[in-house]
Motif scaffolding. Structure first.
Motif, PDB file in Angstrom:
ATOM      1  N   ASN A 134       1.086  25.468  -8.680  1.00  0.00           N
ATOM      2  CA  ASN A 134       1.369  26.751  -9.310  1.00  0.00           C
ATOM      3  C   ASN A 134       2.844  26.984  -9.601  1.00  0.00           C
ATOM      4  OD1 ASN A 134       2.280  27.062  -6.769  1.00  0.00           O
ATOM      5  ND2 ASN A 134       0.869  28.706  -6.170  1.00  0.00           N
ATOM      6  N   GLU A 135       3.635  25.939  -9.682  1.00  0.00           N
ATOM      7  CA  GLU A 135       5.026  26.162 -10.036  1.00  0.00           C
ATOM      8  C   GLU A 135       5.621  24.925 -10.698  1.00  0.00           C
ATOM      9  OE1 GLU A 135       7.247  25.021  -5.837  1.00  0.00           O
ATOM     10  OE2 GLU A 135       6.852  27.102  -6.320  1.00  0.00           O
ATOM     11  N   PHE A 136       6.650  25.178 -11.521  1.00  0.00           N
ATOM     12  CA  PHE A 136       7.425  24.129 -12.144  1.00  0.00           C
ATOM     13  C   PHE A 136       8.762  24.024 -11.417  1.00  0.00           C
ATOM     14  CE2 PHE A 136       5.076  25.970 -15.874  1.00  0.00           C
ATOM     15  CZ  PHE A 136       4.167  24.932 -15.967  1.00  0.00           C
ATOM     16  N   THR A 137       9.513  23.003 -11.753  1.00  0.00           N
ATOM     17  CA  THR A 137      10.880  22.921 -11.263  1.00  0.00           C
ATOM     18  C   THR A 137      11.730  23.969 -11.979  1.00  0.00           C
ATOM     19  OG1 THR A 137      10.595  20.553 -10.944  1.00  0.00           O
ATOM     20  CG2 THR A 137      12.847  21.381 -10.990  1.00  0.00           C
ATOM     21  N   ASN A 138      12.542  24.701 -11.214  1.00  0.00           N
ATOM     22  CA  ASN A 138      13.460  25.701 -11.777  1.00  0.00           C
ATOM     23  C   ASN A 138      12.799  26.622 -12.798  1.00  0.00           C
ATOM     24  OD1 ASN A 138      15.525  24.476 -10.318  1.00  0.00           O
ATOM     25  ND2 ASN A 138      16.032  23.078 -11.983  1.00  0.00           N
ATOM     26  N   PRO A 139      11.678  27.252 -12.460  1.00  0.00           N
ATOM     27  CA  PRO A 139      10.990  28.048 -13.473  1.00  0.00           C
ATOM     28  C   PRO A 139      11.430  29.503 -13.555  1.00  0.00           C
ATOM     29  CG  PRO A 139       9.641  27.985 -11.521  1.00  0.00           C
ATOM     30  CD  PRO A 139      10.924  27.241 -11.204  1.00  0.00           C
ATOM     31  N   ASN A 140      12.218  29.950 -12.597  1.00  0.00           N
ATOM     32  CA  ASN A 140      12.407  31.385 -12.451  1.00  0.00           C
ATOM     33  C   ASN A 140      13.240  32.012 -13.566  1.00  0.00           C
ATOM     34  OD1 ASN A 140      10.935  31.443 -10.040  1.00  0.00           O
ATOM     35  ND2 ASN A 140      12.722  30.762  -8.877  1.00  0.00           N
ATOM     36  N   ILE A 141      14.320  31.359 -13.917  1.00  0.00           N
ATOM     37  CA  ILE A 141      15.204  31.918 -14.945  1.00  0.00           C
ATOM     38  C   ILE A 141      15.475  30.838 -15.980  1.00  0.00           C
ATOM     39  CG2 ILE A 141      17.441  32.954 -15.429  1.00  0.00           C
ATOM     40  CD1 ILE A 141      17.541  33.894 -12.549  1.00  0.00           C
ATOM     41  N   LEU A 142      15.069  31.092 -17.222  1.00  0.00           N
ATOM     42  CA  LEU A 142      15.388  30.154 -18.285  1.00  0.00           C
ATOM     43  C   LEU A 142      16.878  30.209 -18.576  1.00  0.00           C
ATOM     44  CD1 LEU A 142      12.485  30.677 -20.831  1.00  0.00           C
ATOM     45  CD2 LEU A 142      12.950  28.641 -19.489  1.00  0.00           C
ATOM     46  N   PRO A 143      17.460  29.072 -18.947  1.00  0.00           N
ATOM     47  CA  PRO A 143      18.878  29.068 -19.295  1.00  0.00           C
ATOM     48  C   PRO A 143      19.164  30.065 -20.415  1.00  0.00           C
ATOM     49  CG  PRO A 143      18.032  26.837 -19.115  1.00  0.00           C
ATOM     50  CD  PRO A 143      16.854  27.756 -19.048  1.00  0.00           C
ATOM     51  N   ASP A 154      19.916  26.686 -32.786  1.00  0.00           N
ATOM     52  CA  ASP A 154      21.207  26.012 -32.946  1.00  0.00           C
ATOM     53  C   ASP A 154      21.020  24.525 -32.647  1.00  0.00           C
ATOM     54  OD1 ASP A 154      23.833  25.120 -32.931  1.00  0.00           O
ATOM     55  OD2 ASP A 154      24.602  27.006 -32.091  1.00  0.00           O
ATOM     56  N   LYS A 155      20.656  23.787 -33.653  1.00  0.00           N
ATOM     57  CA  LYS A 155      20.360  22.362 -33.476  1.00  0.00           C
ATOM     58  C   LYS A 155      21.598  21.579 -33.046  1.00  0.00           C
ATOM     59  CE  LYS A 155      16.602  22.377 -36.865  1.00  0.00           C
ATOM     60  NZ  LYS A 155      16.542  23.850 -36.991  1.00  0.00           N
ATOM     61  N   GLN A 156      22.766  21.967 -33.576  1.00  0.00           N
ATOM     62  CA  GLN A 156      23.988  21.256 -33.199  1.00  0.00           C
ATOM     63  C   GLN A 156      24.271  21.402 -31.714  1.00  0.00           C
ATOM     64  OE1 GLN A 156      25.714  19.343 -35.572  1.00  0.00           O
ATOM     65  NE2 GLN A 156      26.547  18.499 -33.680  1.00  0.00           N
ATOM     66  N   LYS A 157      24.105  22.607 -31.214  1.00  0.00           N
ATOM     67  CA  LYS A 157      24.319  22.851 -29.792  1.00  0.00           C
ATOM     68  C   LYS A 157      23.332  22.049 -28.951  1.00  0.00           C
ATOM     69  CE  LYS A 157      24.722  26.675 -26.477  1.00  0.00           C
ATOM     70  NZ  LYS A 157      24.564  28.151 -26.305  1.00  0.00           N
ATOM     71  N   ALA A 158      22.082  21.961 -29.417  1.00  0.00           N
ATOM     72  CA  ALA A 158      21.071  21.192 -28.691  1.00  0.00           C
ATOM     73  C   ALA A 158      21.433  19.711 -28.660  1.00  0.00           C
ATOM     74  CB  ALA A 158      19.704  21.383 -29.336  1.00  0.00           C
ATOM     75  N   LEU A 159      21.890  19.173 -29.785  1.00  0.00           N
ATOM     76  CA  LEU A 159      22.273  17.757 -29.823  1.00  0.00           C
ATOM     77  C   LEU A 159      23.450  17.488 -28.890  1.00  0.00           C
ATOM     78  CD1 LEU A 159      21.959  17.134 -33.671  1.00  0.00           C
ATOM     79  CD2 LEU A 159      20.508  16.136 -31.893  1.00  0.00           C
ATOM     80  N   GLU A 160      24.375  18.439 -28.820  1.00  0.00           N
ATOM     81  CA  GLU A 160      25.515  18.282 -27.911  1.00  0.00           C
ATOM     82  C   GLU A 160      25.064  18.320 -26.456  1.00  0.00           C
ATOM     83  OE1 GLU A 160      28.041  21.416 -29.251  1.00  0.00           O
ATOM     84  OE2 GLU A 160      28.591  20.362 -31.112  1.00  0.00           O
ATOM     85  N   SER A 161      24.069  19.134 -26.145  1.00  0.00           N
ATOM     86  CA  SER A 161      23.544  19.171 -24.785  1.00  0.00           C
ATOM     87  C   SER A 161      22.819  17.873 -24.440  1.00  0.00           C
ATOM     88  CB  SER A 161      22.588  20.363 -24.625  1.00  0.00           C
ATOM     89  OG  SER A 161      23.288  21.587 -24.712  1.00  0.00           O
ATOM     90  N   MET A 162      22.086  17.324 -25.411  1.00  0.00           N
ATOM     91  CA  MET A 162      21.429  16.031 -25.192  1.00  0.00           C
ATOM     92  C   MET A 162      22.462  14.936 -24.938  1.00  0.00           C
ATOM     93  SD  MET A 162      18.517  16.278 -28.186  1.00  0.00           S
ATOM     94  CE  MET A 162      17.778  17.883 -28.517  1.00  0.00           C
ATOM     95  N   PHE A 163      23.555  14.975 -25.677  1.00  0.00           N
ATOM     96  CA  PHE A 163      24.642  14.019 -25.465  1.00  0.00           C
ATOM     97  C   PHE A 163      25.205  14.166 -24.053  1.00  0.00           C
ATOM     98  CE2 PHE A 163      29.066  12.640 -25.686  1.00  0.00           C
ATOM     99  CZ  PHE A 163      28.977  11.445 -26.392  1.00  0.00           C
ATOM    100  N   PRO A 184      19.335  23.062 -16.490  1.00  0.00           N
ATOM    101  CA  PRO A 184      18.907  22.506 -15.196  1.00  0.00           C
ATOM    102  C   PRO A 184      19.401  21.085 -14.925  1.00  0.00           C
ATOM    103  CG  PRO A 184      17.057  23.504 -16.369  1.00  0.00           C
ATOM    104  CD  PRO A 184      18.192  23.414 -17.340  1.00  0.00           C
ATOM    105  N   PHE A 185      19.923  20.399 -15.946  1.00  0.00           N
ATOM    106  CA  PHE A 185      20.211  18.973 -15.799  1.00  0.00           C
ATOM    107  C   PHE A 185      21.712  18.697 -15.755  1.00  0.00           C
ATOM    108  CE2 PHE A 185      16.318  19.432 -18.459  1.00  0.00           C
ATOM    109  CZ  PHE A 185      15.409  19.185 -17.431  1.00  0.00           C
ATOM    110  N   ASP A 186      22.102  17.778 -14.869  1.00  0.00           N
ATOM    111  CA  ASP A 186      23.502  17.407 -14.715  1.00  0.00           C
ATOM    112  C   ASP A 186      23.964  16.497 -15.848  1.00  0.00           C
ATOM    113  OD1 ASP A 186      23.667  18.805 -12.316  1.00  0.00           O
ATOM    114  OD2 ASP A 186      23.082  17.055 -11.118  1.00  0.00           O
ATOM    115  N   ASP A 187      25.281  16.415 -16.001  1.00  0.00           N
ATOM    116  CA  ASP A 187      25.861  15.465 -16.945  1.00  0.00           C
ATOM    117  C   ASP A 187      25.463  14.035 -16.557  1.00  0.00           C
ATOM    118  OD1 ASP A 187      27.070  17.763 -17.796  1.00  0.00           O
ATOM    119  OD2 ASP A 187      29.127  17.129 -17.352  1.00  0.00           O
ATOM    120  N   ASN A 188      25.357  13.175 -17.564  1.00  0.00           N
ATOM    121  CA  ASN A 188      25.174  11.727 -17.335  1.00  0.00           C
ATOM    122  C   ASN A 188      23.986  11.424 -16.417  1.00  0.00           C
ATOM    123  OD1 ASN A 188      27.687  11.374 -18.780  1.00  0.00           O
ATOM    124  ND2 ASN A 188      28.738  11.884 -16.886  1.00  0.00           N
ATOM    125  N   SER A 189      22.838  12.058 -16.691  1.00  0.00           N
ATOM    126  CA  SER A 189      21.686  11.941 -15.796  1.00  0.00           C
ATOM    127  C   SER A 189      20.591  10.999 -16.281  1.00  0.00           C
ATOM    128  CB  SER A 189      21.047  13.327 -15.581  1.00  0.00           C
ATOM    129  OG  SER A 189      21.929  14.191 -14.916  1.00  0.00           O
TER     130      SER A 189
END
Length: 290
Positions: free
Chosen positions: A7-16, A186-195, A166-171
């Protein structure tokens, strides 16, 4: 990674926090049909929800309503809409990932878990897979499917693609997003987060609808998208409006060259793309430098 309780996910309480997911802001001259060629990565107070202009802060709720509505019928509709070809598109994309035993994989906007299920098998017991989505209804469907399939090396995380807080750099060795990027404001921001979350030397794979490379195919595809998709949505999922939005969101997505340039702007190198089914779909690939 440990399996989550029922009945729970990881870090579900507050979305970024951050700009809500949805379509990117586009400025369309008055009287002209919206197209993906005038894409802008600037996101202001208003944004596009398909062809509608809406307040950016309303967009997350509108997109959430779409995917909450279609979650239960999502896989059936994918098969019907693509005549099953979406499975071949995904198989081709997975072949480009280079995923190996022991690696860590983040599947963003992973929904019902098609890719995560394959990655779970490929990385093995020593690897880990995280299936993430901003929509709890979609994540629930994927979670149930993967648990039933015995994928015990997968975790499920509610996360906004724009921040991936929820995810650290270089993970991660590999980050994928399949048919989800067009729903990000904001697709650019998303791509930067993926990077950011990729390890040096890691790769990003983006599988998404794109711009057909033949004019005749483009016209036929538009006719199909704006007539057949809403009709199928009405008959199968009892929701024509959501599939009208999905058709419009495809049209508003950046074309192949634009998306490649955005990936390079985010820091990715050796970027390329492969057109599938005449450019109806494209697989973009980029690497984080060592």
């Amino acid at each position: 990674m440990s399996q989550q309780s029922d009945n729970e996910f990881t870090n579900p309480n507050i979305l970024p926090t951050g700009t809500p997911q949805g379509q990117s802001k586009l400025q369309t001259p008055k009287g002209e049909t919206p197209t993906n060629n005038n894409y802008s990565d600037h996101v202001g107070e208003t944004t596009h929800f398909g062809y509608q202009t809406v307040n950016a802060h309303e967009k997350q709720q509108k997109v959430a309503e779409v995917f909450t509505s279609v979650a239960k019928k999502y896989d059936i509709m994918n098969d019907l809409m693509s005549f099953g070809i979406h499975r071949l598109w995904k198989r081709f994309a997975i072949g480009l990932t280079g995923v190996r035993t022991g690696q860590s994989v983040l599947d963003i906007a992973g929904g019902t878990g098609d890719l995560a299920k394959v990655f779970s098998r490929e990385v093995g017991k020593t690897g880990r897979v995280i299936l993430s989505d901003i929509n709890e209804a979609m994540l629930n469907v994927g979670r149930e499917r993967l648990i039933n399939a015995g994928c015990n090396n997968v975790d499920f995380v509610l996360a906004n693609a724009e921040t991936l807080t929820p995810f650290d750099d270089n993970s991660f060795d590999l980050v994928t997003i399949s048919f989800g990027l067009r729903n990000v404001t904001d697709k650019q921001k998303a791509l930067e987060s993926m990077f950011r979350v990729l390890k040096p030397g890691g790769r990003l794979l983006v599988l998404e609808f794109s711009k057909p490379i033949f004019e005749s195919l483009s016209k036929a595809y538009d006719l199909y998208s704006f007539t057949a998709l809403p009709l199928m949505g009405k008959v199968i999922a009892n929701d024509a409006d959501s599939y009208q939005y999905l058709a419009e969101s495809i049209r508003m997505h950046p074309d192949q060259a634009t998306l490649k340039g955005m990936m390079e702007q985010a820091g990715f190198v050796n970027c390329d793309y492969h057109n599938l089914t005449g450019g109806i779909v494209a697989v973009h690939r980029g690497f984080k430098p060592h």
